[in-house]
Design a protein around this motif. Structure first.
Motif, mmCIF file in Angstrom:
data_model
loop_
_atom_site.group_PDB
_atom_site.id
_atom_site.type_symbol
_atom_site.label_atom_id
_atom_site.label_comp_id
_atom_site.label_asym_id
_atom_site.label_seq_id
_atom_site.Cartn_x
_atom_site.Cartn_y
_atom_site.Cartn_z
ATOM 1 N N ARG A 58 0.842 -1.202 0.000
ATOM 2 C CA ARG A 58 0.000 0.000 0.000
ATOM 3 C C ARG A 58 0.876 1.252 0.000
ATOM 4 N N LEU A 59 1.945 1.257 0.794
ATOM 5 C CA LEU A 59 2.857 2.409 0.817
ATOM 6 C C LEU A 59 3.536 2.597 -0.536
ATOM 7 N N GLU A 60 3.939 1.508 -1.171
ATOM 8 C CA GLU A 60 4.537 1.597 -2.503
ATOM 9 C C GLU A 60 3.529 2.160 -3.506
ATOM 10 N N ALA A 61 2.293 1.687 -3.420
ATOM 11 C CA ALA A 61 1.251 2.170 -4.325
ATOM 12 C C ALA A 61 1.000 3.663 -4.104
ATOM 13 N N MET A 62 1.021 4.086 -2.845
ATOM 14 C CA MET A 62 0.811 5.508 -2.546
ATOM 15 C C MET A 62 1.986 6.344 -3.054
ATOM 16 N N GLY A 63 3.208 5.812 -2.942
ATOM 17 C CA GLY A 63 4.376 6.514 -3.465
ATOM 18 C C GLY A 63 4.311 6.649 -4.975
ATOM 19 N N GLU A 64 3.914 5.574 -5.638
ATOM 20 C CA GLU A 64 3.773 5.606 -7.090
ATOM 21 C C GLU A 64 2.672 6.572 -7.504
ATOM 22 N N GLN A 65 1.610 6.604 -6.726
ATOM 23 C CA GLN A 65 0.504 7.515 -7.009
ATOM 24 C C GLN A 65 0.975 8.974 -6.896
ATOM 25 N N HIS A 66 1.819 9.250 -5.898
ATOM 26 C CA HIS A 66 2.355 10.599 -5.727
ATOM 27 C C HIS A 66 3.176 11.011 -6.950
ATOM 28 N N VAL A 67 4.032 10.120 -7.421
ATOM 29 C CA VAL A 67 4.843 10.400 -8.611
ATOM 30 C C VAL A 67 3.937 10.630 -9.818
ATOM 31 N N ASN A 68 2.935 9.783 -9.989
ATOM 32 C CA ASN A 68 2.012 9.926 -11.113
ATOM 33 C C ASN A 68 1.230 11.229 -11.038
ATOM 34 N N ASN A 69 0.878 11.669 -9.830
ATOM 35 C CA ASN A 69 0.200 12.960 -9.672
ATOM 36 C C ASN A 69 1.085 14.107 -10.141
ATOM 37 N N ARG A 70 2.353 14.023 -9.811
ATOM 38 C CA ARG A 70 3.301 15.067 -10.230
ATOM 39 C C ARG A 70 3.421 15.110 -11.755
ATOM 40 N N VAL A 71 3.568 13.940 -12.366
ATOM 41 C CA VAL A 71 3.663 13.859 -13.827
ATOM 42 C C VAL A 71 2.363 14.345 -14.462
ATOM 43 N N LEU A 72 1.234 14.004 -13.865
ATOM 44 C CA LEU A 72 -0.067 14.449 -14.371
ATOM 45 C C LEU A 72 -0.158 15.971 -14.345
ATOM 46 N N ASP A 73 0.246 16.583 -13.244
ATOM 47 C CA ASP A 73 0.216 18.050 -13.143
ATOM 48 C C ASP A 73 1.098 18.696 -14.203
ATOM 49 N N GLU A 74 2.298 18.171 -14.390
ATOM 50 C CA GLU A 74 3.213 18.716 -15.389
ATOM 51 C C GLU A 74 2.671 18.515 -16.804
ATOM 52 N N SER A 75 2.029 17.385 -17.045
ATOM 53 C CA SER A 75 1.453 17.114 -18.367
ATOM 54 C C SER A 75 0.306 18.072 -18.667
ATOM 55 N N LYS A 76 -0.536 18.336 -17.673
ATOM 56 C CA LYS A 76 -1.649 19.270 -17.861
ATOM 57 C C LYS A 76 -1.136 20.676 -18.135
ATOM 58 N N LEU A 77 -0.093 21.076 -17.429
ATOM 59 C CA LEU A 77 0.497 22.393 -17.642
ATOM 60 C C LEU A 77 1.082 22.509 -19.048
ATOM 61 N N ARG A 78 1.795 21.474 -19.492
ATOM 62 C CA ARG A 78 2.372 21.504 -20.841
ATOM 63 C C ARG A 78 1.264 21.521 -21.888
ATOM 64 N N LEU A 79 0.177 20.800 -21.654
ATOM 65 C CA LEU A 79 -0.949 20.801 -22.586
ATOM 66 C C LEU A 79 -1.502 22.220 -22.748
ATOM 67 N N ILE A 80 -1.671 22.915 -21.650
ATOM 68 C CA ILE A 80 -2.164 24.298 -21.704
ATOM 69 C C ILE A 80 -1.197 25.178 -22.495
ATOM 70 N N ARG A 81 0.090 25.023 -22.230
ATOM 71 C CA ARG A 81 1.097 25.827 -22.946
ATOM 72 C C ARG A 81 1.095 25.531 -24.430
ATOM 73 N N LEU A 82 0.950 24.253 -24.797
ATOM 74 C CA LEU A 82 0.907 23.881 -26.216
ATOM 75 C C LEU A 82 -0.349 24.438 -26.879
ATOM 76 N N GLN A 83 -1.476 24.375 -26.192
ATOM 77 C CA GLN A 83 -2.716 24.925 -26.750
ATOM 78 C C GLN A 83 -2.582 26.433 -26.955
ATOM 79 N N ASN A 84 -1.930 27.112 -26.013
ATOM 80 C CA ASN A 84 -1.694 28.554 -26.166
ATOM 81 C C ASN A 84 -0.759 28.830 -27.333
ATOM 82 N N ALA A 85 0.265 27.994 -27.496
ATOM 83 C CA ALA A 85 1.195 28.163 -28.616
ATOM 84 C C ALA A 85 0.457 27.998 -29.941
#
Length: 112
Positions: free
Chosen positions: A45-72
């Motif tokens: 469960r702790l490993e899954a939560m750690g992986e989830q944290h990493v995936n949340n970070r990547v998700l946030d960065e991906s959403k931000l890049r998507l917005i920047r690309l749409q603006n471009a």
């Protein structure tokens, strides 16, 4: 920036947006809450939560890049596209091919 270069960048931006949308959908699936009734051991469960944290970070960065690309994509036909917002020099085409959402040249981006 020449019209041919802008067309290449427009295609790249559209491709990157499509890829990011698929990636974001997959990450949103991976970042769903881990239910307490799920039969995982404490360490698993702790490993899954750690992986989830990493995936949340990547998700946030991906959403931000998507917005920047749409603006471009909205700016691509405007005269300011490909011009550094800090020094007003053209941003190199090679940089734009790698990061078409760039709004700063390499030098100004490094001085931030």
């Amino acid at each position: 920036m020449r019209k041919e270069e802008k067309e290449i960048l427009k295609k790249k931006i559209e491709d990157d947006i499509a890829k990011l949308k698929v990636q974001i959908a997959a990450l949103e699936e991976k970042t769903r809450p881990i239910t307490p009734d799920c039969s995982l051991g404490r360490l698993t469960r702790l490993e899954a939560m750690g992986e989830q944290h990493v995936n949340n970070r990547v998700l946030d960065e991906s959403k931000l890049r998507l917005i920047r690309l749409q603006n471009a994509l909205l700016r691509i036909d405007k005269p300011v596209f490909g011009i550094c917002i800090k020094c007003d020099d053209p941003i190199g085409f090679e940089r734009m091919k790698i990061r078409p959402e760039s709004i700063r040249c390499v030098e100004c981006a490094g001085n931030r």
